[in-house]
Design an enzyme around this catalytic site. Sequence first.
Site, PDB file in Angstrom:
ATOM      1  N   CYS A 130     -18.584 -25.516  -8.592  1.00  0.00           N
ATOM      2  CA  CYS A 130     -18.148 -25.097  -9.931  1.00  0.00           C
ATOM      3  C   CYS A 130     -16.631 -25.176 -10.100  1.00  0.00           C
ATOM      4  O   CYS A 130     -16.123 -25.150 -11.219  1.00  0.00           O
ATOM      5  CB  CYS A 130     -18.608 -23.676 -10.213  1.00  0.00           C
ATOM      6  SG  CYS A 130     -20.366 -23.459  -9.907  1.00  0.00           S
ATOM      7  N   HIS A 270     -14.753 -20.461 -15.616  1.00  0.00           N
ATOM      8  CA  HIS A 270     -16.075 -20.984 -15.277  1.00  0.00           C
ATOM      9  C   HIS A 270     -17.118 -20.060 -15.894  1.00  0.00           C
ATOM     10  O   HIS A 270     -16.986 -18.843 -15.853  1.00  0.00           O
ATOM     11  CB  HIS A 270     -16.231 -21.038 -13.753  1.00  0.00           C
ATOM     12  CG  HIS A 270     -17.617 -21.407 -13.351  1.00  0.00           C
ATOM     13  ND1 HIS A 270     -18.249 -22.516 -13.857  1.00  0.00           N
ATOM     14  CD2 HIS A 270     -18.521 -20.792 -12.532  1.00  0.00           C
ATOM     15  CE1 HIS A 270     -19.472 -22.585 -13.356  1.00  0.00           C
ATOM     16  NE2 HIS A 270     -19.656 -21.560 -12.551  1.00  0.00           N
ATOM     17  N   ASN A 300     -24.758 -21.927 -16.967  1.00  0.00           N
ATOM     18  CA  ASN A 300     -23.787 -22.364 -15.954  1.00  0.00           C
ATOM     19  C   ASN A 300     -24.007 -23.859 -15.691  1.00  0.00           C
ATOM     20  O   ASN A 300     -25.080 -24.255 -15.249  1.00  0.00           O
ATOM     21  CB  ASN A 300     -24.047 -21.531 -14.683  1.00  0.00           C
ATOM     22  CG  ASN A 300     -23.123 -21.883 -13.532  1.00  0.00           C
ATOM     23  OD1 ASN A 300     -22.442 -22.904 -13.540  1.00  0.00           O
ATOM     24  ND2 ASN A 300     -23.120 -21.035 -12.519  1.00  0.00           N
TER      25      ASN A 300
HETATM   26  O1  UT7 Z   1     -21.604 -20.909 -10.399  1.00  0.00           O
HETATM   27  C1  UT7 Z   1     -21.448 -20.233  -9.188  1.00  0.00           C
HETATM   28  C2  UT7 Z   1     -21.366 -18.846  -9.428  1.00  0.00           C
HETATM   29  N1  UT7 Z   1     -22.663 -18.233  -9.691  1.00  0.00           N
HETATM   30  C3  UT7 Z   1     -22.619 -16.987 -10.061  1.00  0.00           C
HETATM   31  O2  UT7 Z   1     -21.547 -16.492 -10.232  1.00  0.00           O
HETATM   32  C4  UT7 Z   1     -23.901 -16.176 -10.193  1.00  0.00           C
HETATM   33  C5  UT7 Z   1     -23.613 -14.805  -9.659  1.00  0.00           C
HETATM   34  N2  UT7 Z   1     -24.724 -13.862  -9.694  1.00  0.00           N
HETATM   35  C6  UT7 Z   1     -25.255 -13.382 -10.852  1.00  0.00           C
HETATM   36  O3  UT7 Z   1     -24.885 -13.791 -11.938  1.00  0.00           O
HETATM   37  C7  UT7 Z   1     -26.267 -12.268 -10.740  1.00  0.00           C
HETATM   38  O4  UT7 Z   1     -26.288 -11.784  -9.428  1.00  0.00           O
HETATM   39  C8  UT7 Z   1     -27.689 -12.699 -11.169  1.00  0.00           C
HETATM   40  C9  UT7 Z   1     -27.740 -12.928 -12.674  1.00  0.00           C
HETATM   41  C10 UT7 Z   1     -28.115 -13.942 -10.435  1.00  0.00           C
HETATM   42  C11 UT7 Z   1     -28.693 -11.591 -10.847  1.00  0.00           C
HETATM   43  O5  UT7 Z   1     -28.310 -10.387 -11.474  1.00  0.00           O
HETATM   44  P1  UT7 Z   1     -28.316  -9.020 -10.660  1.00  0.00           P
HETATM   45  O6  UT7 Z   1     -27.928  -7.959 -11.588  1.00  0.00           O
HETATM   46  O7  UT7 Z   1     -27.467  -9.235  -9.432  1.00  0.00           O
HETATM   47  O8  UT7 Z   1     -29.841  -8.847 -10.334  1.00  0.00           O
HETATM   48  P2  UT7 Z   1     -30.547  -8.736  -8.913  1.00  0.00           P
HETATM   49  O9  UT7 Z   1     -30.544 -10.053  -8.223  1.00  0.00           O
HETATM   50  O10 UT7 Z   1     -30.040  -7.554  -8.157  1.00  0.00           O
HETATM   51  O11 UT7 Z   1     -32.013  -8.401  -9.372  1.00  0.00           O
HETATM   52  C12 UT7 Z   1     -32.304  -7.166 -10.023  1.00  0.00           C
HETATM   53  C13 UT7 Z   1     -33.809  -7.157 -10.346  1.00  0.00           C
HETATM   54  C14 UT7 Z   1     -34.664  -7.531  -9.153  1.00  0.00           C
HETATM   55  O12 UT7 Z   1     -35.849  -6.786  -9.231  1.00  0.00           O
HETATM   56  P3  UT7 Z   1     -36.055  -5.486  -8.286  1.00  0.00           P
HETATM   57  O13 UT7 Z   1     -35.917  -5.986  -6.878  1.00  0.00           O
HETATM   58  O14 UT7 Z   1     -34.959  -4.533  -8.674  1.00  0.00           O
HETATM   59  O15 UT7 Z   1     -37.423  -5.025  -8.636  1.00  0.00           O
HETATM   60  C15 UT7 Z   1     -34.987  -8.971  -9.412  1.00  0.00           C
HETATM   61  O16 UT7 Z   1     -36.193  -9.361  -8.824  1.00  0.00           O
HETATM   62  O17 UT7 Z   1     -34.045  -8.134 -11.362  1.00  0.00           O
HETATM   63  C16 UT7 Z   1     -35.088  -9.001 -10.904  1.00  0.00           C
HETATM   64  N3  UT7 Z   1     -34.878 -10.307 -11.484  1.00  0.00           N
HETATM   65  C17 UT7 Z   1     -35.363 -10.671 -12.677  1.00  0.00           C
HETATM   66  N4  UT7 Z   1     -36.109  -9.992 -13.559  1.00  0.00           N
HETATM   67  C18 UT7 Z   1     -36.431 -10.656 -14.685  1.00  0.00           C
HETATM   68  C19 UT7 Z   1     -34.145 -11.347 -10.955  1.00  0.00           C
HETATM   69  N5  UT7 Z   1     -34.187 -12.380 -11.811  1.00  0.00           N
HETATM   70  C20 UT7 Z   1     -34.936 -11.979 -12.879  1.00  0.00           C
HETATM   71  C21 UT7 Z   1     -35.309 -12.611 -14.080  1.00  0.00           C
HETATM   72  N6  UT7 Z   1     -36.056 -11.915 -14.956  1.00  0.00           N
HETATM   73  N7  UT7 Z   1     -34.932 -13.868 -14.395  1.00  0.00           N
END
Ligand code: UT7
Length: 343
Positions: A130, A270, A300
């Site tokens: 990125c 980004h 993204n």
């Molecule tokens: O380009 C390179 C840079 N990339 C980035 O900067 C991405 C960086 N990361 C992020 O943007 C975030 O970490 C994400 C958007 C990927 C995830 O958000 P988060 O707040 O960190 O969520 P999480 O991974 O901790 O997941 C929280 C919950 C989980 O469920 P449980 O374990 O709490 O029951 C996930 O399974 O949300 C669940 N979850 C979803 N639920 C509905 C993860 N993806 C989804 C989804 N829809 N699409």
Amino acid sequence: MKKSVTTNLRNPRSKQPPRPVQIVGTGSYLPARVLTNADLEKMVDTTDEWIITRTGIRERRIASEQECTSDMGAQAALRAMEQAGVGGEQIDLIVCATLTPDMLFPATACLIQQKIGAKRAAAFDMEAACSGFLYGLEIGQQFITSGTYETVLVVGAEKLSTIVDWEDRSTCVLFGDGAGAAILRSRGDSHGILTTCMGADGSQADILLMPAGGARFPASRETVSGRMHYLKMAGKEVFKNAVVAMQTAALQALQKCNLTIDDITCVIPHQANIRILEALAERLELPMERMYVNLDRYGNMSAASVAVALDEAARAGRFQRGDLILMVAFGSGLTWAAAVVQW
Ligand code: UT7
């Protein structure tokens, strides 16, 4: 009144004064097909509400089967060339930043060269995920500052839809396809790219990667059945690193040219996640109105994100000639980069 700025345009081996490099044209291309959060609700266990609140993304563009990274890159390049009044034969070098090349080789930059008629140009790909477009700007700037080349085309282009695992809800909602481009030249005035900085941390390479398809895990039945040809991300780890690295890179770039965030008319970051951008804005003490955001429409697009945002913000009049802008990015590698430009 604008304060006087210092730049890093120094060539220690040259007795000539430094040659400031300008972005003389920008262009972007987005595929026509729109994939909305409602569409994704039918594909994986997710909701529009979760995607918007956790990421800020509402829709993204998806390239057609026939449309490759080089096709999108060439379209963006032609638009940048038209704005700059530069013909294909005038381009000396093409740098294409991508992590989704049409093929492992030849370079996508060579395919773009053919598509835009840049017959004289040297061409190579550069992979900094990125951060790739900003790495590309630095490379192009160096070639012009050193006097090696006059006109450089930098492209950031991605067809991420081909490496996204459409069964993995934690990643498939985040990414989109597209391309952006910039033409670099030295017009002889004092405006232009004032400073750039780049960084990397390979010790965290495993938090965002596509494991197979290269020399480490060449394609095999096992890599395919193990879904190893898809992007894998430890989202929370990437998130934390993104905020800190972009803050550090932004402050380093500002400091190098004796500026503060208050001098900057528009920040072009980004576009990974609105919560990352809000955290960055808070740490930089920057009002969100001065940050350009388009991730709600495109998600993204890795190396294409900053390139497309720059083109859109410039064409929308978000800054004028003489204004200072700050671009900042973070990605797999880990890599990060920032650039300050006086438009
Ligand atoms: O380009 C390179 C840079 N990339 C980035 O900067 C991405 C960086 N990361 C992020 O943007 C975030 O970490 C994400 C958007 C990927 C995830 O958000 P988060 O707040 O960190 O969520 P999480 O991974 O901790 O997941 C929280 C919950 C989980 O469920 P449980 O374990 O709490 O029951 C996930 O399974 O949300 C669940 N979850 C979803 N639920 C509905 C993860 N993806 C989804 C989804 N829809 N699409």
